[in-house]
Design a protein around this motif. Structure first.
Motif, PDB file in Angstrom:
ATOM      1  N   LYS B 109      46.169  45.230  46.990  1.00 44.37           N
ATOM      2  CA  LYS B 109      47.376  45.804  47.319  1.00 44.37           C
ATOM      3  C   LYS B 109      48.055  44.997  48.469  1.00 44.37           C
ATOM      4  CE  LYS B 109      46.022  49.848  47.767  1.00 44.37           C
ATOM      5  NZ  LYS B 109      44.516  49.742  47.561  1.00 44.37           N
ATOM      6  N   SER B 110      47.439  44.772  49.540  1.00 46.80           N
ATOM      7  CA  SER B 110      48.094  44.207  50.511  1.00 46.80           C
ATOM      8  C   SER B 110      48.882  42.873  50.328  1.00 46.80           C
ATOM      9  CB  SER B 110      47.314  43.822  51.698  1.00 46.80           C
ATOM     10  OG  SER B 110      45.866  44.640  51.724  1.00 46.80           O
ATOM     11  N   THR B 111      48.050  42.035  49.609  1.00 42.69           N
ATOM     12  CA  THR B 111      48.637  40.485  49.375  1.00 42.69           C
ATOM     13  C   THR B 111      49.716  40.846  48.219  1.00 42.69           C
ATOM     14  OG1 THR B 111      46.108  40.200  49.009  1.00 42.69           O
ATOM     15  CG2 THR B 111      47.827  38.358  48.652  1.00 42.69           C
ATOM     16  N   PHE B 112      49.618  41.863  47.265  1.00 49.17           N
ATOM     17  CA  PHE B 112      50.432  42.253  46.112  1.00 49.17           C
ATOM     18  C   PHE B 112      52.153  42.673  46.989  1.00 49.17           C
ATOM     19  CE2 PHE B 112      53.031  45.107  43.671  1.00 49.17           C
ATOM     20  CZ  PHE B 112      53.536  44.477  42.773  1.00 49.17           C
ATOM     21  N   ILE B 239      51.590  49.396  34.547  1.00 54.19           N
ATOM     22  CA  ILE B 239      50.227  48.757  35.138  1.00 54.19           C
ATOM     23  C   ILE B 239      50.360  47.205  35.349  1.00 54.19           C
ATOM     24  CG2 ILE B 239      47.937  48.308  34.510  1.00 54.19           C
ATOM     25  CD1 ILE B 239      48.051  51.140  32.845  1.00 54.19           C
ATOM     26  N   THR B 240      49.846  46.997  36.623  1.00 56.09           N
ATOM     27  CA  THR B 240      49.877  45.229  36.883  1.00 56.09           C
ATOM     28  C   THR B 240      48.563  44.873  36.899  1.00 56.09           C
ATOM     29  OG1 THR B 240      52.187  45.363  37.638  1.00 56.09           O
ATOM     30  CG2 THR B 240      50.710  43.602  38.271  1.00 56.09           C
ATOM     31  N   ILE B 241      47.981  43.876  36.394  1.00 55.51           N
ATOM     32  CA  ILE B 241      46.966  43.368  36.351  1.00 55.51           C
ATOM     33  C   ILE B 241      46.843  42.265  37.412  1.00 55.51           C
ATOM     34  CG2 ILE B 241      44.738  42.291  35.246  1.00 55.51           C
ATOM     35  CD1 ILE B 241      45.847  44.604  33.567  1.00 55.51           C
ATOM     36  N   ASN B 242      46.429  42.296  38.745  1.00 56.94           N
ATOM     37  CA  ASN B 242      46.609  41.475  39.703  1.00 56.94           C
ATOM     38  C   ASN B 242      45.535  40.361  39.722  1.00 56.94           C
ATOM     39  OD1 ASN B 242      47.598  40.423  41.885  1.00 56.94           O
ATOM     40  ND2 ASN B 242      46.708  41.977  43.217  1.00 56.94           N
ATOM     41  N   LYS B 243      45.651  39.364  40.316  1.00 54.14           N
ATOM     42  CA  LYS B 243      44.580  38.238  40.398  1.00 54.14           C
ATOM     43  C   LYS B 243      44.541  37.573  39.058  1.00 54.14           C
ATOM     44  CE  LYS B 243      41.970  40.451  44.271  1.00 54.14           C
ATOM     45  NZ  LYS B 243      40.996  40.939  45.099  1.00 54.14           N
ATOM     46  N   ALA B 244      45.747  37.456  38.576  1.00 52.82           N
ATOM     47  CA  ALA B 244      45.649  36.695  37.145  1.00 52.82           C
ATOM     48  C   ALA B 244      45.854  35.196  37.536  1.00 52.82           C
ATOM     49  CB  ALA B 244      46.771  37.273  36.529  1.00 52.82           C
ATOM     50  N   ASP B 245      44.908  34.485  37.985  1.00 49.30           N
ATOM     51  CA  ASP B 245      45.003  33.117  38.556  1.00 49.30           C
ATOM     52  C   ASP B 245      43.508  32.614  38.314  1.00 49.30           C
ATOM     53  OD1 ASP B 245      43.503  34.255  40.652  1.00 49.30           O
ATOM     54  OD2 ASP B 245      45.449  34.675  41.631  1.00 49.30           O
ATOM     55  N   HIS B 285      52.044  33.878  43.940  1.00 51.99           N
ATOM     56  CA  HIS B 285      53.375  34.277  43.799  1.00 51.99           C
ATOM     57  C   HIS B 285      53.809  34.102  42.444  1.00 51.99           C
ATOM     58  CE1 HIS B 285      53.208  34.607  47.939  1.00 51.99           C
ATOM     59  NE2 HIS B 285      53.243  33.215  48.066  1.00 51.99           N
ATOM     60  N   GLU B 286      52.891  34.389  41.394  1.00 51.56           N
ATOM     61  CA  GLU B 286      53.262  34.173  39.982  1.00 51.56           C
ATOM     62  C   GLU B 286      53.271  35.751  39.108  1.00 51.56           C
ATOM     63  OE1 GLU B 286      50.718  30.185  39.257  1.00 51.56           O
ATOM     64  OE2 GLU B 286      50.182  31.870  38.143  1.00 51.56           O
TER      65      GLU B 286
END
Lengths: 372, 372
Positions: B109-112, B239-245, B285-286
């Motif tokens: 959450k913080s990074t987002f 819904i956002t799937i984070n860490k998609a890297d 930042h994608e």
């Protein structure tokens, strides 16, 4: 008077052979004292508390119905009788499976309940079907009033069908239904269905008084879903796609697969149970036994991991607090000083002229200054 | 005293060339009157109400912070000042996009927020980041207290980061946050983030004070979901799937597809908006700009169909009633006669010795007999 005098006169004539008329009394009672006695007796409960309790414990459905009528009555003396009956029935209650059934109108709830109900009865069960439908204007009778909806079931001596209590606040209706469950269980019903329409506020109430919550759906998720309230799907212990027959069968299987993959994305339940998706045809009694077996599995699992009992206890606690909160609210909003100020404050809040909390504070100040 | 007399004596000696010492007064004040005046002044609010309001409307962040401190204070005089400030700021508030962001710890959450926040600021926006975390024991400071969590953002003059109010009842914390939103908006912040941890009771509160509710998830739906509360998914507008890297990208895309097909089974929202599923990498930042564009689309849609305004109004109303209900409950449960009877009644209910409603009634009777 002249007629009376005339008779009186005739009677004294020795040659008179007609009916003897006695001399009237000075003050004729306007009401027959015997009739009055009988009348007054009728105003009192026909049964003593212990007679109600005995009748219920004997499984006498007529007495059960009379007790439920007391539970549903809004008269204070009926309420007092009801509470005493419930108190004495409590130690004998609780030994049933309570199943909540919801779904939009058209999902086939009545046919499903009839089909599932007959299955349970044929297997030696005793089933009570209750309903919560506070919004119903079709009361007294409600969604279940039409006995023809469940023609077969209503003819069974081991089935007891009771319509939703008449329209009222959700809290009131929920209370009555929850107390009726206790009486039905004490009367020996080992399975309780509580039906509700999945479009309003009542699902949370039903969910909070059952062991298992079943959502009845139709294939072709789209238009059929329009009515279902968001949040209900995540409450369900099982989703059942009804009307899986004829040309609809394939679509039902497809929907089943879709819902299955959707449900596996949901967070796990507290009960340790993984919600299942089933298909059935209530009309042709297909898949009904499997659904009932699933409920039994759930009960076994949750009795073994102690969730069943823990959930019952937390529900009882929930209803105590819910009941307190509801009555605190009722008391507040019925006060004259609140009624008169509420509309204005709401308007100010809606127009951004007053903050929500300031409006609340002003109303509460009026209320609390009357409390010692 | 001897020394004083000695000096006095010396002073009168014409040959004395030392410092002149005045004759002492009879009663020396123990406190310097000037200091006392300054000290007493400090105890009063440093600013008048209008100074607070002017400072806020001027976008002075120091004054804003002081006002928020008043909002968060539990002292009655501070509360009164806070309410007056809010009242005067209300007409200038409301002109922002309020975004709720939830997700389990570890979802990023913080990074987002940092990544999304920097994007907003670079595009000319002014962002306030608030939080609701009533359970936090890490207060005063809470989940957002650690400024290093959002190092870049906290260095921006167009970003205002305020930790969750200290631990307290959810109602109290929610009220404070909702009032802080008003002050931030009046200070010119056009975007408000409200962060919460998706594991407790606070999501409903956040959902009831934002325009858009975003659920942050991780790929590999399984263990990551353990913490998320049931019911939250159906609240989400996206819904956002984070860490998609990196090596996680493929799994994130798979999760996206799964959630998409799951969401399409959900009943439609009242807003007319179809919840979306996005992927992003906050670290690189994608996908961040796309998510912000989606929020803009939502705002456009709901402003056009009037849901935006209708929802804001119904939220304001909700908070008025919620605030009333909470304070009615607080008042009840803090009474001595209730405190003393509550535990016993709860125990009786849990042991099936008393019905939930009878227990509620007995407690309420004690309470209401004190009301005129």
């Amino acid at each position: 008077m002249s007629t009376f005098d005339e008779h009186h006169h005739i009677e004294n004539d020795p040659s008179y052979k007609g009916l003897k008329v006695n001399k009237g009394v000075e003050s004729v009672p306007t009401v027959n004292p015997d009739a009055a006695k009988r009348f007054l007796k009728k105003k009192k409960p026909r049964l003593a508390i212990d007679d109600y309790v005995k009748g219920i414990l004997d499984g006498n459905v007529t007495v059960l119905s009379q007790a439920v009528t007391m539970v549903e009555s809004s008269k204070p003396d009926h309420q007092e009788i009801a509470q005493q009956i419930i108190e004495k029935c409590l130690p004998y209650a609780g030994k049933s499976i309570r199943l909540g059934i919801t779904g939009v109108p058209g999902a086939g709830k009545s046919t499903f309940i009839e089909s599932m109900g007959m299955h349970i009865i044929r297997n030696g069960g005793k089933l009570a079907v209750l309903a919560i439908d506070p919004s119903s204007e079709r009361s007294k009778g409600s969604i279940l009033g039409d006995k023809t909806r469940m023609e077969k079931l209503s003819g069974e001596s081991n089935a007891y069908i009771r319509p939703s209590p008449s329209a009222g606040s959700l809290g009131g209706v929920a209370r009555k239904t929850r107390e009726t469950i206790i009486l039905c269980e004490a009367a020996g019903f080992d399975t309780i269905f509580i039906e509700t329409v999945g479009v309003g506020q009542s699902e949370t109430a039903v969910h909070s008084m059952v062991d298992f919550f079943l959502l009845l759906m139709l294939a072709g998720a789209g238009d059929e879903l329009q009515g279902i309230k968001r949040g209900i799907m995540e409450m369900a212990d099982a989703i059942t796609i009804n009307k899986a027959d004829g040309s609809n069968k394939e679509r039902a299987n497809l929907a089943q697969a879709e819902y299955r993959s959707a449900l596996h994305l949901f967070p796990p339940t507290k009960s340790g149970w993984t919600p299942e998706v089933k298909t059935c045809s209530s009309l042709y009694h297909e898949g009904i036994a499997e659904i009932w077996d699933m409920v039994q599995e759930y009960v076994e699992l949750t009795k073994n991991n102690n969730y069943f009992e823990a959930n019952r206890r937390s529900q009882a606690k929930y209803w105590m607090y819910e009941s307190i909160n509801e009555q605190l609210r009722n008391h507040f909003y019925q006060r004259e000083e609140i009624k008169s100020g509420l509309e204005l404050n709401e308007k100010l809040v809606l127009n951004d002229e007053k903050s929500s909390f300031m409006a609340a504070k002003d109303l509460l100040d009026k209320y609390f200054k009357n409390i010692k």
